[in-house]
Design an enzyme around this catalytic site. Structure first.
Site, mmCIF file in Angstrom:
data_model
loop_
_atom_site.group_PDB
_atom_site.id
_atom_site.type_symbol
_atom_site.label_atom_id
_atom_site.label_comp_id
_atom_site.label_asym_id
_atom_site.label_seq_id
_atom_site.Cartn_x
_atom_site.Cartn_y
_atom_site.Cartn_z
ATOM 1 N N GLN A 98 -4.260 -13.530 -8.987
ATOM 2 C CA GLN A 98 -3.950 -13.791 -7.576
ATOM 3 C C GLN A 98 -4.662 -15.038 -7.070
ATOM 4 O O GLN A 98 -4.096 -15.832 -6.316
ATOM 5 C CB GLN A 98 -4.350 -12.594 -6.710
ATOM 6 C CG GLN A 98 -3.315 -11.504 -6.618
ATOM 7 C CD GLN A 98 -3.713 -10.430 -5.617
ATOM 8 O OE1 GLN A 98 -4.415 -10.684 -4.644
ATOM 9 N NE2 GLN A 98 -3.270 -9.214 -5.860
ATOM 10 N N TYR A 276 1.846 -3.905 -0.427
ATOM 11 C CA TYR A 276 0.888 -4.645 -1.253
ATOM 12 C C TYR A 276 1.362 -6.061 -1.556
ATOM 13 O O TYR A 276 0.557 -6.991 -1.640
ATOM 14 C CB TYR A 276 0.594 -3.869 -2.532
ATOM 15 C CG TYR A 276 -0.017 -2.519 -2.243
ATOM 16 C CD1 TYR A 276 -1.205 -2.417 -1.513
ATOM 17 C CD2 TYR A 276 0.608 -1.337 -2.637
ATOM 18 C CE1 TYR A 276 -1.753 -1.182 -1.209
ATOM 19 C CE2 TYR A 276 0.056 -0.100 -2.340
ATOM 20 C CZ TYR A 276 -1.117 -0.022 -1.621
ATOM 21 O OH TYR A 276 -1.661 1.194 -1.312
ATOM 22 N N MET A 277 2.663 -6.236 -1.714
ATOM 23 C CA MET A 277 3.192 -7.597 -1.883
ATOM 24 C C MET A 277 3.135 -8.342 -0.553
ATOM 25 O O MET A 277 3.056 -9.575 -0.530
ATOM 26 C CB MET A 277 4.625 -7.541 -2.416
ATOM 27 C CG MET A 277 5.169 -8.897 -2.812
ATOM 28 S SD MET A 277 4.198 -9.681 -4.129
ATOM 29 C CE MET A 277 4.535 -11.407 -3.807
ATOM 30 N N GLY A 278 3.148 -7.597 0.541
ATOM 31 C CA GLY A 278 3.112 -8.213 1.864
ATOM 32 C C GLY A 278 1.928 -9.139 2.060
ATOM 33 O O GLY A 278 2.057 -10.232 2.622
ATOM 34 N N ASP A 279 0.743 -8.739 1.561
ATOM 35 C CA ASP A 279 -0.421 -9.619 1.736
ATOM 36 C C ASP A 279 -0.455 -10.727 0.690
ATOM 37 O O ASP A 279 -0.918 -11.829 0.957
ATOM 38 C CB ASP A 279 -1.730 -8.821 1.743
ATOM 39 C CG ASP A 279 -2.038 -8.137 0.418
ATOM 40 O OD1 ASP A 279 -2.444 -8.843 -0.512
ATOM 41 O OD2 ASP A 279 -1.890 -6.906 0.338
ATOM 42 N N GLN A 280 0.074 -10.469 -0.501
ATOM 43 C CA GLN A 280 0.034 -11.483 -1.560
ATOM 44 C C GLN A 280 0.920 -12.700 -1.259
ATOM 45 O O GLN A 280 0.652 -13.807 -1.717
ATOM 46 C CB GLN A 280 0.466 -10.873 -2.895
ATOM 47 C CG GLN A 280 -0.486 -9.826 -3.445
ATOM 48 C CD GLN A 280 -0.017 -9.286 -4.785
ATOM 49 O OE1 GLN A 280 0.198 -10.032 -5.731
ATOM 50 N NE2 GLN A 280 0.149 -7.979 -4.869
ATOM 51 N N HIS A 300 -5.455 -6.017 4.579
ATOM 52 C CA HIS A 300 -5.416 -7.161 3.657
ATOM 53 C C HIS A 300 -4.473 -8.247 4.171
ATOM 54 O O HIS A 300 -4.768 -9.440 4.060
ATOM 55 C CB HIS A 300 -4.955 -6.709 2.270
ATOM 56 C CG HIS A 300 -6.057 -6.153 1.431
ATOM 57 N ND1 HIS A 300 -5.845 -5.223 0.451
ATOM 58 C CD2 HIS A 300 -7.380 -6.401 1.416
ATOM 59 C CE1 HIS A 300 -6.999 -4.915 -0.133
ATOM 60 N NE2 HIS A 300 -7.941 -5.620 0.447
#
Length: 332
Positions: A98, A276-280, A300
């Site tokens: 990441q 979880y993909m939302g913050d990445q 996050h």
């Protein structure tokens, strides 16, 4: 020098800040690192992230030691090179990846890094989520990478080994709001140093539940040997992912049920991205001033938005949309 207070979050604030520092050439000072956490300051995985980025931009770094609550990172010009890094024990390989990902937007040649550590550990994306959700979504918008899982590593011994390659990339405008409504759920049920029937039981329960919800399950089985022992299942339904790690005393069927139920919950929002993909996606959204739909807004996500807004000329706006949320980046 940009100053960032890391007291309200965890290692993600550090990872994003250092990545954007290396990419933009802006020096950064991070204070109160993980101050509210039980284990304050830098851990092994955070140090590995900083060391990797330091190598790639010949940075001057102060405060890089276990438990440090303050770090100064002064980058020089990006100069991609191949290298190896050992996180130590079962530190998350996915989280190191990441921190490296944004550099695709600034490098002028490809580089490969071999990362040793944990591929499947708590409180971090499993490596199969990174491969089949994170990297595939970014690939849609021009971010080019390759990922090979050579060995799996579980808590606490680790022993995982991943080969990760980044190519110079030009990101396109990101517009990914609503879910595609794909009915195909792919996945992998895996065991290491355990009976392969555990993986088969996870797959059977997952497929049965998916079929009950009118979804098709195409889940592979993997059995391997290594220095660490573990099991788990990772599912992906187009742009939405879910996973669950096995635990001692937890039946294989329960592991599968928890992964499927989370997938169904995220899918029900109608949004393209899980929480979880939302913050990445936030650092990349900052570059394109694009928009995405996410199932939930996590801490996050909020913390990543605050960090990205300090480095880039972008302001993020969040609004309720259907059963989820719309995040849009706009020029300041």
């Amino acid at each position: 020098m940009i100053v960032i207070d890391g007291s309200e979050g965890g290692g993600q604030i550090l990872r994003t800040a250092i990545a954007l520092s290396a990419l933009t050439g802006e020096s950064v000072k991070i204070i109160n690192i993980r101050k509210m956490r039980k284990n304050k300051g830098l851990g092994r995985q955070h140090i590995a992230c900083v060391k990797a980025l330091k190598k790639l931009c010949n940075a001057e770094v102060h405060g890089l030691y276990l438990g440090s609550e303050e770090l100064i990172f002064i980058p020089s010009k990006l100069s991609p090179k191949d290298f190896e890094i050992d996180i130590g024990s079962a530190g998350s390989i996915s989280l190191v990846i990441q921190s490296l990902l944004p550099l695709t937007l600034g490098i002028n040649k490809s580089f490969t890094v071999k990362i040793k550590g944990g591929t499947d550990v708590k409180n971090a994306p499993p490596i199969d989520y990174t491969k089949n959700i994170t990297l595939k979504i970014l690939d849609k918008f021009g971010v080019k990478t390759e990922l090979k899982v050579l060995k799996r590593g579980f808590y606490s011994e680790g022993g995982g080994l991943v080969e990760f390659k980044e190519f110079p990339s030009k990101i396109e405008y990101i517009d990914l709001v609503e879910f595609s409504n794909s009915n195909l759920v792919e996945g992998i049920a895996y065991v290491q140093n355990l009976d392969v029937n555990i993986a088969r039981r996870m797959r059977k329960r997952a497929v049965d539940l998916l079929n009950k919800n009118r979804l098709e399950g195409l889940i592979k089985i993997e059995s391997s040997k290594g220095i660490s022992t573990g099991a788990g299942i990772v599912l992906w339904n187009d742009t939405i992912g879910s996973s669950y790690l096995g635990e001692k005393g937890l039946r294989a069927e329960i592991v599968a049920e928890r992964a499927v139920n989370f997938l169904l919950e995220e899918r029900s929002s109608g949004m393209a991205l899980d929480r979880y993909m939302g913050d990445q996606i936030i650092p990349f959204l900052g570059y394109t001033k694009g928009k995405v739909g996410v199932s939930k807004i996590t801490d996050h996500t909020i913390n990543n938005i605050k960090v990205v807004e300090k480095f880039l000329d972008v302001k993020f706006y969040i609004e309720k949309y259907k059963n989820g949320y719309l995040i849009e980046g706009k020029d300041v």
